[in-house]
Design an enzyme around this catalytic site. Sequence first.
Site, PDB file in Angstrom:
ATOM      1  N   CYS A 100       0.620  -0.840   0.245  1.00  0.00           N
ATOM      2  CA  CYS A 100      -0.157   0.105  -0.508  1.00  0.00           C
ATOM      3  C   CYS A 100       1.034   1.318   0.287  1.00  0.00           C
ATOM      4  CB  CYS A 100      -0.852   0.475   0.983  1.00  0.00           C
ATOM      5  SG  CYS A 100      -0.332   0.658   2.480  1.00  0.00           S
ATOM      6  N   CYS A 122      13.905  -0.177  12.006  1.00  0.00           N
ATOM      7  CA  CYS A 122      13.288   1.166  13.057  1.00  0.00           C
ATOM      8  C   CYS A 122      12.255   1.277  12.202  1.00  0.00           C
ATOM      9  CB  CYS A 122      14.356   2.040  13.310  1.00  0.00           C
ATOM     10  SG  CYS A 122      13.711   3.036  14.576  1.00  0.00           S
TER      11      CYS A 122
HETATM   12 ZN   LIG Z   1       0.252  -1.671   3.741  1.00  0.00          ZN
END
Ligand SMILES: [Zn+2]
Length: 135
Positions: A100, A122
């Site tokens: 996405c 991180c």
């Molecule tokens: Zn995603």
Amino acid sequence: MAYEIDKPEEQWRAELTPQEYHVLREAGTERAFTGEYTDSKTVGVYSCRACGAELFRSETKFESHCGWPSFYDPADSSAVELIEDRSHGMVRTEVRCTRCGSHLGHVFAGEGYPTPTDQRYCINSISLRLSPEES
Ligand SMILES: [Zn+2]
């Protein structure tokens, strides 16, 4: 480039909380040591909070003491996208969800952590959702 999940920003804004939207869609950063998964040792799978794609597994989470959840390897290298980030006067590598395009955090290498990859993904807690594994 087009992502598999491609929604208008208004829709993301409606689906996410303002804090989630800021980090995931505006590449924000949650404050260190405030995220719900920073010290989590729960066994399970960490998925993208925006689209649900599996991103990291608890087996690769390690204690970096940096204030954010840290992983040394994604569950599947194609699950994350790495992009050069020159914001804030630094050259860093941004980590995004491949499905996405949402912002997850940054990856750093060669810091000397005793992990198999010597990499530190991180990642903002707020970009993730942990599904605990049943034992
Ligand atoms: Zn995603």
